[in-house]
Enzyme design. Sequence first.
Site, PDB file in Angstrom:
ATOM      1  N   ARG A   1      13.716  -4.173   6.736  1.00 18.48           N
ATOM      2  CA  ARG A   1      13.236  -2.890   6.229  1.00 18.48           C
ATOM      3  C   ARG A   1      12.639  -2.161   7.427  1.00 18.48           C
ATOM      4  NH1 ARG A   1       8.379  -2.089   1.946  1.00 18.48           N
ATOM      5  NH2 ARG A   1       9.726  -2.801   0.282  1.00 18.48           N
TER       6      ARG A   1
ATOM      7  N   ASP B   1       4.101   1.667  -0.476  1.00 18.96           N
ATOM      8  CA  ASP B   1       3.394   0.604   0.224  1.00 18.96           C
ATOM      9  C   ASP B   1       2.531   1.202   1.333  1.00 18.96           C
ATOM     10  OD1 ASP B   1       4.695  -1.152  -1.415  1.00 18.96           O
ATOM     11  OD2 ASP B   1       6.053  -1.939   0.090  1.00 18.96           O
TER      12      ASP B   1
ATOM     13  N   ASP C   1       8.724  -2.880  -8.914  1.00 17.87           N
ATOM     14  CA  ASP C   1      10.133  -2.793  -8.528  1.00 17.87           C
ATOM     15  C   ASP C   1      11.065  -3.541  -9.470  1.00 17.87           C
ATOM     16  OD1 ASP C   1      10.070  -1.252  -6.298  1.00 17.87           O
ATOM     17  OD2 ASP C   1       9.674  -2.906  -4.933  1.00 17.87           O
TER      18      ASP C   1
ATOM     19  N   LYS D   1       6.229 -14.480  -9.232  1.00 12.10           N
ATOM     20  CA  LYS D   1       6.268 -13.062  -8.844  1.00 12.10           C
ATOM     21  C   LYS D   1       6.001 -12.129 -10.031  1.00 12.10           C
ATOM     22  CE  LYS D   1       8.785 -11.668  -5.449  1.00 12.10           C
ATOM     23  NZ  LYS D   1       8.785 -11.235  -4.030  1.00 12.10           N
ATOM     24  N   GLU D   2       6.837 -11.123 -10.204  1.00  9.92           N
ATOM     25  CA  GLU D   2       6.553 -10.129 -11.254  1.00  9.92           C
ATOM     26  C   GLU D   2       6.742 -10.677 -12.668  1.00  9.92           C
ATOM     27  OE1 GLU D   2       8.165  -9.299  -8.416  1.00  9.92           O
ATOM     28  OE2 GLU D   2       7.751  -7.209  -7.840  1.00  9.92           O
TER      29      GLU D   2
ATOM     30  N   THR E   1       1.164  -7.665   2.445  1.00  9.98           N
ATOM     31  CA  THR E   1       1.100  -7.390   1.009  1.00  9.98           C
ATOM     32  C   THR E   1       0.092  -6.278   0.761  1.00  9.98           C
ATOM     33  OG1 THR E   1       0.112  -8.237  -1.040  1.00  9.98           O
ATOM     34  CG2 THR E   1      -0.329  -9.497   0.941  1.00  9.98           C
TER      35      THR E   1
HETATM   36  C1  GLC Z   1       6.545  -5.556  -3.482  1.00  7.16           C
HETATM   37  C2  GLC Z   1       7.002  -4.222  -2.936  1.00  7.16           C
HETATM   38  C3  GLC Z   1       6.188  -3.101  -3.556  1.00  7.16           C
HETATM   39  C4  GLC Z   1       6.171  -3.224  -5.055  1.00  7.16           C
HETATM   40  C5  GLC Z   1       5.672  -4.583  -5.490  1.00  7.16           C
HETATM   41  C6  GLC Z   1       5.691  -4.775  -6.984  1.00  7.16           C
HETATM   42  O1  GLC Z   1       5.282  -5.857  -2.997  1.00  7.16           O
HETATM   43  O2  GLC Z   1       6.853  -4.155  -1.533  1.00  7.16           O
HETATM   44  O3  GLC Z   1       6.717  -1.869  -3.194  1.00  7.16           O
HETATM   45  O4  GLC Z   1       5.316  -2.233  -5.532  1.00  7.16           O
HETATM   46  O5  GLC Z   1       6.496  -5.554  -4.895  1.00  7.16           O
HETATM   47  O6  GLC Z   1       6.981  -4.848  -7.503  1.00  7.16           O
END
Ligand code: GLC
Length: 811
Positions: free
Chosen positions: A363, A370, A502, A645-646, A718
């Site tokens: 990137r 960010d 994301d 993660k998410e 981060t």
């Molecule tokens: C990662 C990405 C960021 C995004 C986050 C949550 O840290 O760099 O842009 O907001 O994930 O998905």
Amino acid sequence: MPYGEFDAERREYVITRPDTPQPWSTYLGDLNFGAIVTQHGTGYAFERSAAKGRLLRGRFNALPATQPGRFVYLRDRASGEYWSATWQPVAKPLGEFQTRTRLGTGYAIVESRYREIASELGFHVPLGARHEVWALRVTNEGAAPRHLQVFSFCEFTNDSNQSQDLVNLQYTLFIARSYYRDGLLLQSINEAMSEVGAVDAHDGADQGGPGIWRFFTQAGADPAAYDSDRDAFIGPYRTYANPAAVERGQCGNSTIYGGNFCGSLQTDLALAPGESRTLLFLLGAGDETVARSVREGYLTGGWERSCAEIEALRRHWHGKLERLQVRTPEPAFDVMANTWNAYQAFINFFWSRAASMVYVGLRDGLGYRDTVNDIMGIMHLDPVLAGERLRFMLSGQVHHGGALPIVQFNHRAGSEITPEDPGYLQKTGYSKYRCDDHLWLFPAVRQYLCETGEMAFLEEVIPYADTGQATVYEHLRAALQFSLNHLGQHGLVLGLHADWNDCLRLGETGESLFASAQLYLAFTLFAEFAALGERPADRQWALQQASDLRRRLLAHAWQGDQFVRGFTEAGYTVGHRANREASLWMNSQAYPVIAGLISGEDADRALAKVEERLATDFGVMLCHPAFREYGLPVARMILYPAGMKENAGIFSQAQGWMIQAEALAGHGARALRYYRSINPAARNDDVDRRLVEPYVHSQFTEGRDSPNHGRAHNPWLTGTAATVMVATVEGILGIRPDYHGLRLEPALDPTWKAIEIRRVFRGKTFHIRVENPAGVESGVAELHLNGQRLPERFIPLAACRDHNEVRVVLG
Ligand code: GLC
């Protein structure tokens, strides 16, 4: 088990056991020249861009982890035994080999001892320099004379383009040569390229030019021999742990004509009992002239110069950090607020998400959201730097108000192509607008205005990325307009490519609660900016928009104690309380509180629900229950197993907002509880669970659904560094710069009886003592400035001296 400890006084983390679960790293250098180094000397170096200016090779996902690196082998000529000045790569048995590593602000120093030979090996990039220094001191601590040999080693890339170097071997193995001239090892790449042939060496690279030169050299002694052919130095079927040249005790004076270039210089030393010798290894990009002039500076008094450079780095960094210092009853809080969280925020500011042990550097630019977040993390420590970057990011906004998803390092404001152009995808790898990018500008601009008092900033003219220019104020109005042009059927902000998350793809015509809360905040802040510029009509308009948006949000998205997270294009409600999966989301509870969309009892209920449903001992999960069925194309996080993660992981960046929301709501106890749960320093003794560096935040920690709940990942780069920093300073410590002074509203742990803060603000120093005799969580009962009691919770700048004593009594 701890592997090290904080030396708060020196602002260092001292690794006392080198066999940490993974190598632990730190950063050297700045935007000109960056480097990553671990306690093993591993890691890489680059000029400006880790993707396109790579000098030292890093092999991702390598075993042993993070190798190769900067190695210094020491060999006893009498016995033939050899070891390395860092524990790895030779890895002598611990116990016989003693070592500790001091990681500081911009330097790392490894002190080791083996068979009565002490070594100190420091790594740093001098302030503003474009070269890296390794400073070695070897001491004979025994009673007998010793004959030692020193072999340095590092592995260069053959191509500054990192990915080409690693994958396009049919090309990159045949473009370099090396030379040894008078103690200098020189690598040339594409050497025959003349000025005329100054074209891109390969697609997408902007290197090209008339050949590239790199160097590796030393000062302190003339080398006895050298190797610049990596494979000759290591030897076939060997590793970095047992290079043939070291085992033999003799470099082979190899050069390359194609092949892999390395820097290895051999020095033979005779050391009397008690005697020390020093050597300085120097590496960088540049031709023979550059190399000679760099070395020249270290030829006499090189060791002293190197020590002075490290001192200068310390002064430079500590000077910045001094702008905010705090003492609370919790050392693990202080060490983060005072040093490590702050340093990490600067490293994010420099390198965004482009250079680490997990980010390869591809990137090649600054992700919009960010970066604007990163700016907010350092605003209180370096408003000048923050302001420069803020201007730069404003110039990455397109004339219609949306923002480029990525602003490349070589950004040319005024003539960039935009996501509307198919070429943008090819150029950057990104194709579409996000619905949140431009909205982060509002809190960042407010922060800048309040930190600096430069209200004229709003009238400053800044180009758009593609065409035209406008004042900052107009940029912001355009940003609002972009969102207004992209509202969905409930009148909320359209999802576009994605919002902050994301992995949540609500779709072009889906709607995002998070981004809508951001837009609400943006309108209220724009109303403030309008008032500053005496534009009452604009102010009225923005307030009206805010109140209309709030009405729509409460009507369509509020469920009494929670907000939904969004609506998809297909009409599915994400984060509906009745959903089987992901029925509650942290961001849509926390951010509305920060935005002022909800307050009082509504905020209390929303926040209490988070604690009840999402909080764990290791932080607050992003959502829960995890996605297991409902997935693509909306919930892309289903790509990760539950808890990762998410997908119901503990996503650290969002923890900052959670802490801030609690602090703004006056819940000091909960704010601190959350802070502690993600504070790496508070888990210095629990490293075998967390695995990663205990001095910096990681991108995420595995959530409750993972068998490895509490394991953390992706340290250093981060957004957490920024959000937790802001939550610390503006939230918990409650120091909130305002347009004409400082607002003070701490939210503390009720057991904290008193804290002391030192803050530099607009050139004045404030020594703030917060007393909490009644053991409350928040609420200012008294505020005293220089002995005078003030009527409000506000310190007007006009009443301040150069140095100010402030006393805050909670109650
Ligand atoms: C990662 C990405 C960021 C995004 C986050 C949550 O840290 O760099 O842009 O907001 O994930 O998905």
